[in-house]
Design a protein around this motif. Sequence first.
Motif, PDB file in Angstrom:
ATOM      1  N   GLN A 189       0.838  -1.200   0.000  1.00  0.00           N
ATOM      2  CA  GLN A 189       0.000   0.000   0.000  1.00  0.00           C
ATOM      3  C   GLN A 189       0.878   1.257   0.000  1.00  0.00           C
ATOM      4  O   GLN A 189       1.154   1.837   1.050  1.00  0.00           O
ATOM      5  CB  GLN A 189      -0.936  -0.009   1.218  1.00  0.00           C
ATOM      6  N   PHE A 190       1.334   1.636  -1.177  1.00  0.00           N
ATOM      7  CA  PHE A 190       2.173   2.826  -1.312  1.00  0.00           C
ATOM      8  C   PHE A 190       1.464   3.916  -2.112  1.00  0.00           C
ATOM      9  O   PHE A 190       2.097   4.715  -2.792  1.00  0.00           O
ATOM     10  CB  PHE A 190       3.500   2.454  -1.978  1.00  0.00           C
ATOM     11  N   GLN A 191       0.125   3.945  -1.995  1.00  0.00           N
ATOM     12  CA  GLN A 191      -0.630   4.958  -2.729  1.00  0.00           C
ATOM     13  C   GLN A 191      -0.267   6.370  -2.283  1.00  0.00           C
ATOM     14  O   GLN A 191      -0.387   7.326  -3.047  1.00  0.00           O
ATOM     15  CB  GLN A 191      -2.136   4.721  -2.529  1.00  0.00           C
ATOM     16  N   GLY A 192       0.204   6.506  -1.051  1.00  0.00           N
ATOM     17  CA  GLY A 192       0.631   7.811  -0.563  1.00  0.00           C
ATOM     18  C   GLY A 192       1.875   8.315  -1.273  1.00  0.00           C
ATOM     19  O   GLY A 192       2.154   9.514  -1.311  1.00  0.00           O
ATOM     20  N   LEU A 193       2.643   7.402  -1.841  1.00  0.00           N
ATOM     21  CA  LEU A 193       3.850   7.758  -2.593  1.00  0.00           C
ATOM     22  C   LEU A 193       3.475   8.203  -4.008  1.00  0.00           C
ATOM     23  O   LEU A 193       3.980   9.197  -4.511  1.00  0.00           O
ATOM     24  CB  LEU A 193       4.789   6.549  -2.615  1.00  0.00           C
ATOM     25  N   GLY A 194       2.586   7.428  -4.626  1.00  0.00           N
ATOM     26  CA  GLY A 194       2.201   7.750  -5.993  1.00  0.00           C
ATOM     27  C   GLY A 194       1.595   6.548  -6.679  1.00  0.00           C
ATOM     28  O   GLY A 194       1.293   5.534  -6.041  1.00  0.00           O
ATOM     29  N   THR A 195       1.426   6.628  -7.964  1.00  0.00           N
ATOM     30  CA  THR A 195       0.881   5.530  -8.756  1.00  0.00           C
ATOM     31  C   THR A 195       1.768   5.289  -9.966  1.00  0.00           C
ATOM     32  O   THR A 195       2.578   6.142 -10.329  1.00  0.00           O
ATOM     33  CB  THR A 195      -0.553   5.854  -9.242  1.00  0.00           C
ATOM     34  N   SER A 196       1.615   4.130 -10.573  1.00  0.00           N
ATOM     35  CA  SER A 196       2.425   3.778 -11.740  1.00  0.00           C
ATOM     36  C   SER A 196       1.558   3.074 -12.769  1.00  0.00           C
ATOM     37  O   SER A 196       0.675   2.275 -12.425  1.00  0.00           O
ATOM     38  CB  SER A 196       3.580   2.859 -11.329  1.00  0.00           C
ATOM     39  N   THR A 197       1.827   3.355 -14.023  1.00  0.00           N
ATOM     40  CA  THR A 197       1.109   2.673 -15.098  1.00  0.00           C
ATOM     41  C   THR A 197       1.546   1.213 -15.205  1.00  0.00           C
ATOM     42  O   THR A 197       0.891   0.410 -15.872  1.00  0.00           O
ATOM     43  CB  THR A 197       1.372   3.373 -16.446  1.00  0.00           C
ATOM     44  N   GLU A 198       2.672   0.870 -14.526  1.00  0.00           N
ATOM     45  CA  GLU A 198       3.168  -0.506 -14.546  1.00  0.00           C
ATOM     46  C   GLU A 198       2.358  -1.412 -13.625  1.00  0.00           C
ATOM     47  O   GLU A 198       2.497  -2.631 -13.658  1.00  0.00           O
ATOM     48  CB  GLU A 198       4.649  -0.536 -14.118  1.00  0.00           C
ATOM     49  N   GLY A 199       1.540  -0.807 -12.733  1.00  0.00           N
ATOM     50  CA  GLY A 199       0.783  -1.594 -11.768  1.00  0.00           C
ATOM     51  C   GLY A 199       0.989  -1.071 -10.362  1.00  0.00           C
ATOM     52  O   GLY A 199       1.502   0.033 -10.159  1.00  0.00           O
ATOM     53  N   ASN A 200       0.584  -1.866  -9.374  1.00  0.00           N
ATOM     54  CA  ASN A 200       0.712  -1.459  -7.979  1.00  0.00           C
ATOM     55  C   ASN A 200       2.182  -1.307  -7.591  1.00  0.00           C
ATOM     56  O   ASN A 200       3.020  -2.140  -7.936  1.00  0.00           O
ATOM     57  CB  ASN A 200       0.043  -2.507  -7.079  1.00  0.00           C
ATOM     58  N   ILE A 201       2.503  -0.232  -6.887  1.00  0.00           N
ATOM     59  CA  ILE A 201       3.889  -0.010  -6.458  1.00  0.00           C
ATOM     60  C   ILE A 201       4.194  -0.868  -5.229  1.00  0.00           C
ATOM     61  O   ILE A 201       3.422  -0.895  -4.270  1.00  0.00           O
ATOM     62  CB  ILE A 201       4.126   1.474  -6.131  1.00  0.00           C
ATOM     63  N   TYR A 202       5.306  -1.567  -5.276  1.00  0.00           N
ATOM     64  CA  TYR A 202       5.762  -2.374  -4.133  1.00  0.00           C
ATOM     65  C   TYR A 202       7.287  -2.366  -4.124  1.00  0.00           C
ATOM     66  O   TYR A 202       7.921  -1.951  -5.094  1.00  0.00           O
ATOM     67  CB  TYR A 202       5.227  -3.811  -4.228  1.00  0.00           C
ATOM     68  N   ILE A 203       7.870  -2.805  -3.030  1.00  0.00           N
ATOM     69  CA  ILE A 203       9.335  -2.863  -2.923  1.00  0.00           C
ATOM     70  C   ILE A 203       9.806  -4.181  -3.526  1.00  0.00           C
ATOM     71  O   ILE A 203       9.366  -5.256  -3.120  1.00  0.00           O
ATOM     72  CB  ILE A 203       9.803  -2.757  -1.464  1.00  0.00           C
ATOM     73  N   SER A 204      10.693  -4.112  -4.506  1.00  0.00           N
ATOM     74  CA  SER A 204      11.183  -5.335  -5.136  1.00  0.00           C
ATOM     75  C   SER A 204      12.497  -5.814  -4.510  1.00  0.00           C
ATOM     76  O   SER A 204      12.754  -7.017  -4.445  1.00  0.00           O
ATOM     77  CB  SER A 204      11.374  -5.128  -6.643  1.00  0.00           C
ATOM     78  N   ARG A 205      13.338  -4.896  -4.056  1.00  0.00           N
ATOM     79  CA  ARG A 205      14.595  -5.313  -3.429  1.00  0.00           C
ATOM     80  C   ARG A 205      15.138  -4.190  -2.560  1.00  0.00           C
ATOM     81  O   ARG A 205      14.898  -3.015  -2.812  1.00  0.00           O
ATOM     82  CB  ARG A 205      15.629  -5.734  -4.470  1.00  0.00           C
ATOM     83  N   VAL A 206      15.864  -4.594  -1.545  1.00  0.00           N
ATOM     84  CA  VAL A 206      16.524  -3.650  -0.645  1.00  0.00           C
ATOM     85  C   VAL A 206      18.008  -4.021  -0.631  1.00  0.00           C
ATOM     86  O   VAL A 206      18.390  -5.101  -0.156  1.00  0.00           O
ATOM     87  CB  VAL A 206      15.944  -3.718   0.785  1.00  0.00           C
ATOM     88  N   LEU A 207      18.828  -3.146  -1.170  1.00  0.00           N
ATOM     89  CA  LEU A 207      20.262  -3.406  -1.265  1.00  0.00           C
ATOM     90  C   LEU A 207      20.996  -2.712  -0.118  1.00  0.00           C
ATOM     91  O   LEU A 207      20.801  -1.537   0.136  1.00  0.00           O
ATOM     92  CB  LEU A 207      20.801  -2.874  -2.601  1.00  0.00           C
ATOM     93  N   HIS A 208      21.826  -3.486   0.566  1.00  0.00           N
ATOM     94  CA  HIS A 208      22.579  -2.951   1.703  1.00  0.00           C
ATOM     95  C   HIS A 208      24.057  -3.220   1.477  1.00  0.00           C
ATOM     96  O   HIS A 208      24.458  -4.334   1.115  1.00  0.00           O
ATOM     97  CB  HIS A 208      22.125  -3.642   2.998  1.00  0.00           C
ATOM     98  N   LYS A 209      24.875  -2.195   1.654  1.00  0.00           N
ATOM     99  CA  LYS A 209      26.306  -2.343   1.411  1.00  0.00           C
ATOM    100  C   LYS A 209      27.076  -1.534   2.446  1.00  0.00           C
ATOM    101  O   LYS A 209      26.738  -0.383   2.738  1.00  0.00           O
ATOM    102  CB  LYS A 209      26.639  -1.858   0.000  1.00  0.00           C
ATOM    103  N   THR A 210      28.108  -2.150   3.006  1.00  0.00           N
ATOM    104  CA  THR A 210      28.933  -1.451   3.998  1.00  0.00           C
ATOM    105  C   THR A 210      30.407  -1.651   3.685  1.00  0.00           C
ATOM    106  O   THR A 210      30.802  -2.627   3.030  1.00  0.00           O
ATOM    107  CB  THR A 210      28.673  -1.966   5.427  1.00  0.00           C
ATOM    108  N   PHE A 211      31.210  -0.735   4.181  1.00  0.00           N
ATOM    109  CA  PHE A 211      32.662  -0.835   4.028  1.00  0.00           C
ATOM    110  C   PHE A 211      33.320  -0.276   5.296  1.00  0.00           C
ATOM    111  O   PHE A 211      32.937   0.759   5.798  1.00  0.00           O
ATOM    112  CB  PHE A 211      33.139  -0.035   2.810  1.00  0.00           C
ATOM    113  N   ILE A 212      34.271  -1.053   5.821  1.00  0.00           N
ATOM    114  CA  ILE A 212      35.040  -0.591   6.991  1.00  0.00           C
ATOM    115  C   ILE A 212      36.504  -0.520   6.588  1.00  0.00           C
ATOM    116  O   ILE A 212      37.041  -1.495   6.062  1.00  0.00           O
ATOM    117  CB  ILE A 212      34.883  -1.561   8.190  1.00  0.00           C
TER     118      ILE A 212
END
Length: 212
Positions: A189-212
Amino acid sequence: NQNFLQTNADYYSADIYKAPFNSQTCKDINNWVSEKTDKMIPEILDKIPESAVMYLINAIAFDAKWDEEYNDDQIEKDVFTNADGTTQTVEFMQSTENKYIEDEYAEGFIKYYKDKKYAFAALLPNEDITLSEYIKTLNGKKLYSLLNSPEDTKVDVKIPQFEADYSTEMSEILKNMGMPKAFDPFAAQFQGLGTSTEGNIYISRVLHKTFI
């Protein structure tokens, strides 16, 4: 949605960019991340999928001097034993610290960065316990207590100079932590973010990267 853009500007000081999602935009995103992390993380994206409509990117770089810096005569080569038992010759930074920490399975120290707002904490498991076994004994409350109750005593320290990087895709981790709907193409439910002609907006991936 305009309200979403305004919220980002008012509360998060976020910059919003509209761009064609092509190879150049992929390069632009990687260049932005590289710049914001002092080139410690030169790349975050390998490609932009055709179905992508938006990327939310956060970059943090920590760059600080030690409160007590090392001199050249405090650096010398010695043998370091890795977790798997193999050894290698590395450069060690030697010093005497005064914040000692320990629990029943490990001992370590705390060394402050300049202005003492942040600190480096090191823990060395006892010889009869592996690193992974020791990590399993820790939880947030125990680690917090350990780091907040150092003993004021002298500690002779040798830290190997090292670099480490880590990257992972966090979708399954976040689902298991309690937010599965955000990754569901039909239930998100990301209707507050916006809409897309591709369909319902959802999170497809979350990329996390760190360096020490």
